[in-house]
Design a protein around this motif. Sequence first.
Motif, PDB file in Angstrom:
ATOM      1  N   GLU A   1      -7.183  -0.781  -5.469  1.00 63.47           N
ATOM      2  CA  GLU A   1      -7.942  -0.524  -4.251  1.00 63.47           C
ATOM      3  C   GLU A   1      -8.070   0.989  -4.019  1.00 63.47           C
ATOM      4  N   HIS A   2      -6.973   1.715  -4.210  1.00 57.92           N
ATOM      5  CA  HIS A   2      -6.997   3.171  -4.032  1.00 57.92           C
ATOM      6  C   HIS A   2      -7.912   3.832  -5.059  1.00 57.92           C
ATOM      7  N   ILE A   3      -7.815   3.404  -6.299  1.00 59.03           N
ATOM      8  CA  ILE A   3      -8.670   3.951  -7.363  1.00 59.03           C
ATOM      9  C   ILE A   3     -10.138   3.723  -7.006  1.00 59.03           C
TER      10      ILE A   3
ATOM     11  N   HIS B   1      -4.311  12.478 -13.342  1.00 50.22           N
ATOM     12  CA  HIS B   1      -5.588  12.186 -12.690  1.00 50.22           C
ATOM     13  C   HIS B   1      -5.874  13.095 -11.496  1.00 50.22           C
ATOM     14  N   GLY B   2      -4.868  13.801 -10.997  1.00 51.63           N
ATOM     15  CA  GLY B   2      -5.055  14.697  -9.860  1.00 51.63           C
ATOM     16  C   GLY B   2      -4.982  13.955  -8.537  1.00 51.63           C
ATOM     17  N   PRO B   3      -4.768  14.686  -7.458  1.00 46.87           N
ATOM     18  CA  PRO B   3      -4.573  14.056  -6.151  1.00 46.87           C
ATOM     19  C   PRO B   3      -5.798  13.312  -5.636  1.00 46.87           C
ATOM     20  N   ARG B   4      -6.980  13.723  -6.062  1.00 44.89           N
ATOM     21  CA  ARG B   4      -8.208  13.048  -5.638  1.00 44.89           C
ATOM     22  C   ARG B   4      -8.812  12.210  -6.760  1.00 44.89           C
ATOM     23  N   GLY B   5      -8.060  12.045  -7.858  1.00 40.57           N
ATOM     24  CA  GLY B   5      -8.496  11.194  -8.954  1.00 40.57           C
ATOM     25  C   GLY B   5      -9.606  11.764  -9.808  1.00 40.57           C
ATOM     26  N   ALA B   6      -9.788  13.069  -9.806  1.00 32.79           N
ATOM     27  CA  ALA B   6     -10.874  13.691 -10.554  1.00 32.79           C
ATOM     28  C   ALA B   6     -10.531  13.945 -12.024  1.00 32.79           C
ATOM     29  N   GLY B   7      -9.335  13.548 -12.464  1.00 32.74           N
ATOM     30  CA  GLY B   7      -8.929  13.786 -13.849  1.00 32.74           C
ATOM     31  C   GLY B   7      -8.491  15.214 -14.076  1.00 32.74           C
ATOM     32  N   ASP B   8      -8.084  15.887 -13.004  1.00 32.62           N
ATOM     33  CA  ASP B   8      -7.782  17.311 -13.082  1.00 32.62           C
ATOM     34  C   ASP B   8      -6.342  17.645 -12.674  1.00 32.62           C
ATOM     35  N   GLY B   9      -5.437  16.720 -12.911  1.00 33.76           N
ATOM     36  CA  GLY B   9      -4.033  16.983 -12.598  1.00 33.76           C
ATOM     37  C   GLY B   9      -3.463  18.021 -13.543  1.00 33.76           C
TER      38      GLY B   9
ATOM     39  N   ARG C   1       0.835  -1.208   0.000  1.00 37.54           N
ATOM     40  CA  ARG C   1       0.000   0.000   0.000  1.00 37.54           C
ATOM     41  C   ARG C   1       0.873   1.262   0.000  1.00 37.54           C
ATOM     42  N   GLN C   2       1.939   1.246   0.761  1.00 38.64           N
ATOM     43  CA  GLN C   2       2.836   2.409   0.812  1.00 38.64           C
ATOM     44  C   GLN C   2       3.510   2.629  -0.546  1.00 38.64           C
TER      45      GLN C   2
END
Length: 125
Positions: free
Chosen positions: A118-120, A48-56, A33-34
Amino acid sequence: MTRTTLAFCLGLLAFSPACNKAGGGSSIPEAARQEAKTVFDTRCVTCHGPRGAGDGPGAVALTPKPRNFQDKAWQGSITDSQIETIIKSGGMAVGKSPAMPPNPDLDAKPQVVAALREHIRSLAQ
């Protein structure tokens, strides 16, 4: 147990979240996980951005735009196996954008790939 009851129980198991995980729901070690967090933060966040919103920051120049992992409809339409294939083999491997690069170094790290998947999945919650 009747045949109908058995079929119903098996149907419930098929939709259980644990059954949809790679390795049959086996636990992912904390070290994996780390490492997955480091991979996400250094490779995935760019587009993808830090929260995965596709806004990196790299998303501005991309067409099509990177996948929004927060999209619950998309999350419901894709299997864990498909996510893991995309992580390892890139977008072109599944008929998607070649801008999603492959990560062949992760082929030998199935637990890290599982932790990334899992994170996704967690980003849509």
